[in-house]
Design an enzyme around this catalytic site. Sequence first.
Site, PDB file in Angstrom:
ATOM      1  CB  SER A 373      61.009 -42.163 -15.499  1.00  0.00           C
ATOM      2  OG  SER A 373      61.579 -42.935 -16.514  1.00  0.00           O
ATOM      3  NE  ARG A 374      64.494 -35.494 -17.974  1.00  0.00           N
ATOM      4  CZ  ARG A 374      65.634 -34.896 -17.736  1.00  0.00           C
ATOM      5  NH1 ARG A 374      66.553 -34.859 -18.661  1.00  0.00           N
ATOM      6  NH2 ARG A 374      65.855 -34.335 -16.573  1.00  0.00           N
TER       7      ARG A 374
END
Lengths: 511, 118
Positions: A373-374
């Site tokens: 998850s950036r």
Amino acid sequence: MSNLLQEIETQIEGAKSSVAKENVGTVREIGDGVARIEGLTDAMYNEMLDFGDGVVGLALNLEETEVGAVVLGDFTGITEGQEVRTTGRLLQVPVGKELLGRVVNSLGEPVDDKGPIENDTHYPVEKIAPGIVRRKSVSQPVQTGIMPIDAMIPIGRGQRELIIGDRSTGKTTIGVDTIISQARLNRAAEEAGDTNYRPLYCIYVAIGQRQSNIAGVVDVLEKAGAMPYTIVVATSASDSATNQYLAPYAGCAMGEWFMDNGMDALVIYDDLSKHATAYRQISLVLKRPSGREAYPGDVFYLHSRLLERAARLDENYGGGSLTALPLIETQMGDVSAYIPTNVISITDGQIYLETDLFYQGVRPAISVGLSVSRVGSAAQTKAMKQVAGRIKLDLAQYRELAAFAQFGSDLDAKTQAQIERGKRVVEIFKQPQYNPLPVEIQVAVLWAAQNGYFDDVAVDNIKDCQDKLTDFLQSRKTDLLKKIKTEQVVSDEIAGQLKAAVEEFKPTYTQ
Amino acid sequence: MLRSCLVDGGLDEDRVRQVVRLMLERKPREYIQILYHLHRLVKLELLRRTARVESAVPLDEEQQGRFRDVLGRLYRKELDMSFEENSALIGGVRITVGHDVYDGSVKARLERLKGQFT
């Protein structure tokens, strides 16, 4: 003065009887729901065209002498030479809270048997995404209720997180679980009269799915009591490619209404592979040039303009948000195919589901190494950050060590302990479907695991022990759970109470 | 090719004939298809310059002149006018210029009324 009045009256009369100019074309060719219309010199791109008898089309190709249009609805009655009129309107769908609890098609018309939808607000299906000024970075979490996701791959409100995997690896289940989790949280906040909690409304968009699958999802949502907070936009495999192509944009428009009105919404696009296929079909019949894998050149823009519409708005613009969870089905785990790579590059991270893990019984079959998850821990509560901070790294190390340990060499005590801990965390992360866990339970269980309270439990019994601990906490330590939920941090005091609670529970648990 | 047939924005019939004749003489590659396409473009160009006025009862000279004036002003070019009688309209007129339609006939109004009821 009376002259002036007379003048106005004559002008009004004149306006009443004036004849409006119409732009008319004739159908030159019709097939596969796509019509080529000669004339229509005033047609706009994406304008609705009136074919008469309530049939409308969408102008997609504006050419020198003709217009290529896709027909929405029944195109079997359209004949060559038939007159088509421009309407001056863009395609729009009904939006608003009235749609909650309903199943609609891609034009926003109800397809359940609950009667007409009473509402007068409409949004255009195609809309430009909010710009940089209106946006704010993602900081509030979406509690999916799925422990490995909330702990390792947190999703924030306004984020776009791709769920990718082969067929039947549990992609839809993650979406449905998230919806159920939101419904429970919304209802709990409503019942407790908590005005600080921002309810998250969900929109499930089914694109070209089997009717039985859609019915199944709706049934699960009904049974879980999630429908009052959910809109289902359903296009089945038997719907025309046009309707399948429009469905995600329609769902997105419905979500945008919540965002524009300062509320939070979540859209699940199930799935965008089928969407790309539907668009490819339309493009080929419209005779647009095809590129790689016969997809048209603008297939990237097709998805990027859709997913860019997910955003977290600044407080000055209402502070609403639209989170997007697109799904992509891969073939034989190939993430480097055309559409998967496109969508991976557009989204803020992906949850990768693996077939091997699924059949090993690790469900949800999330691959820790490939999922990311950036937005990261910005979208986690402090409590979750404290207990899950190192867990992703630990699990990744465990996988590496476990692979190494298969060679049967002697391992030192530290490595052995790491492997044993890893095995237990994998067990803890297993979760049955349609059973999202509240965040406070997740925090308590992960705290116990991180502090070694599961180390002396046999791996096969971990799930049983975890369930019993959960029961124990929910029945005997409700105050503690409430405290974790409200304070959102594992303070020394809470840690002490957690320790006491787990130590109270442990002797009662017999394997 | 069509552009070479235009003089002052209008279609020059002699030039069109010349182009067609030359094409048939020289027979370039796929000349039949090219001519078909030219035919279509010419048809559309002619349509754009033609105003068809349909009315339920025949129009007298003066009325026809007024239509010619108004339409000429509206489109800022001279239009080829054709006047037709069409009793199916019941009353009023229906004017078609290219792909624009001005329908002030009683029939169209009744149709609109029907649309509002259904």
